[in-house]
Design an enzyme around this catalytic site. Structure first.
Site, short mmCIF file in Angstrom:
data_model
loop_
_atom_site.label_atom_id
_atom_site.label_comp_id
_atom_site.label_asym_id
_atom_site.label_seq_id
_atom_site.Cartn_x
_atom_site.Cartn_y
_atom_site.Cartn_z
N CYS A 105 0.84 -1.20 0.00
CA CYS A 105 0.00 0.00 0.00
C CYS A 105 0.87 1.25 0.00
O CYS A 105 1.84 1.35 0.75
CB CYS A 105 -0.93 0.01 1.22
SG CYS A 105 -2.38 -1.01 1.02
N HIS A 106 0.48 2.22 -0.83
CA HIS A 106 1.22 3.47 -0.90
C HIS A 106 0.81 4.40 0.24
O HIS A 106 -0.38 4.50 0.54
CB HIS A 106 0.95 4.18 -2.24
CG HIS A 106 1.42 3.43 -3.43
ND1 HIS A 106 0.71 2.39 -3.98
CD2 HIS A 106 2.55 3.55 -4.18
CE1 HIS A 106 1.37 1.91 -5.03
NE2 HIS A 106 2.48 2.60 -5.17
N GLU A 124 -7.54 0.93 2.58
CA GLU A 124 -7.61 1.75 3.79
C GLU A 124 -8.98 1.64 4.45
O GLU A 124 -9.09 1.55 5.68
CB GLU A 124 -7.31 3.22 3.45
CG GLU A 124 -5.85 3.53 3.20
CD GLU A 124 -5.32 3.04 1.86
OE1 GLU A 124 -4.11 3.11 1.63
OE2 GLU A 124 -6.14 2.59 1.01
N ASP A 132 -12.48 -7.11 21.12
CA ASP A 132 -11.64 -7.05 22.32
C ASP A 132 -12.41 -6.50 23.51
O ASP A 132 -12.23 -6.98 24.65
CB ASP A 132 -10.41 -6.18 22.04
CG ASP A 132 -9.53 -6.04 23.26
OD1 ASP A 132 -8.97 -7.04 23.72
OD2 ASP A 132 -9.42 -4.90 23.76
#
Length: 302
Positions: free
Chosen positions: A63-64, A99, A113
């Site tokens: 990923c950039h 993203e 969690d």
């Protein structure tokens, strides 16, 4: 990472989804009552999602790094399921779907969690991309109408055989990749009258595109703009501006190009630099988006 230096910035958007399924209605009620021991899961998970969106390139090797200019994390509760939606915008050369999916995933994992102490049956499901906009997903590389093009190489040295043409060949290759048929490819010297004669000839044949490479600089023999401009019925300054702007981001010498573009009837004429790199970058700057002009000519809306 994939080379994206040839691409232009555009508005990119993506929406991704993740689903957290809990084990009982009691867990849902605890969430609604904001009594989860670790805190408000919606706010905590949202913060985690914002961090995840901005850190995606640190976690996913290919990923950039890119500017995240808008992020939205929203929720929808359906029975025992919490639907997570992550929407991300950027103005950049590549999309933000990874993203968005990364953000949605981390939001779901944060919820897991926080809920696992009170519910041992929490599951993360359906992490997927819902929508992607911008770039190639909005603008096809090909055009749905048959288009033809003529390529004219203007160069004293190439026409004499002292040099081989490479710029014209690059233009031809670029056109072929987007499905435009090249009907003519000719090389002539830098003579104003010869350039005008060939352009009139191509226009009479009814081609959609005439692409001229060479003669757009500032030497005494660079006469292509002077030859082409009197023939144009409607100049399109934005095309040449886009070419120079794109080139300027790659070399400061692009400002010296005198490329012009416009219409002769329904034929689009674009002049480009004679260097191989200049021609290649000019094509990357405006194609395939420029083909939209032919839909407008046919009466479509912008």
């Amino acid at each position: 990472m994939v080379n994206i230096t040839h691409k232009s910035n555009s508005l990119r958007k993506a929406i991704a989804q993740a689903v957290v399924k809990v084990g009982s209605q009691q867990t849902i009620q605890t969430i609604k009552d904001n009594k989860v021991p670790k805190g408000n899961i919606f706010e905590m998970a949202k913060v985690a999602g914002l961090f995840a969106a901005k850190k995606t390139s640190d976690m996913i090797p290919d990923c950039h790094p890119l500017p995240i200019e808008y992020t939205s994390i929203t929720y929808e509760m359906k029975e025992l399921e919490i639907y997570i939606y992550a929407e991300i915008h950027t103005i950049y050369k590549t999309g933000v779907e990874v993203e968005a999916m990364h953000a949605a995933s981390v939001v779901a994992l944060t919820m897991y969690d926080m809920l696992k102490p009170i519910d041992k049956n929490v599951e993360i499901q359906q992490i997927k991309l819902l929508e992607k906009r911008g770039g190639k997903s909005d603008k096809s590389n090909s055009f749905d109408l048959p288009l033809t093009a003529s390529i004219l190489v203007c160069s004293d040295s190439i026409s004499k055989g002292d040099k081989k043409d490479r710029a014209g060949k690059v233009i031809m290759e670029k056109l072929q990749t987007i499905g435009v048929d090249v009907s003519d490819y000719e090389i002539i010297p830098d003579e104003k009258e010869d350039i005008q004669t060939k352009i009139r000839e191509f226009h009479r044949k009814g081609v959609n595109l005439i692409l001229v490479t060479g003669g757009t600089g500032l030497s005494k023999r660079d006469v292509t703009p002077e030859a082409v401009q009197p023939l144009l019925e409607r100049e399109i300054p934005g095309v040449a501006e886009a070419i120079r702007s794109y080139g300027q981001n790659r070399t400061p010498l692009a400002m010296l190009s005198r490329s012009i573009a416009g219409l002769i009837g329904n034929t689009l004429v674009i002049t480009m630099p004679g260097s191989t790199k200049g021609a290649e970058e000019s094509m990357d700057a405006v194609f395939p988006s420029i083909l939209h002009i032919f839909k407008i000519i046919e009466g479509a809306q912008h």
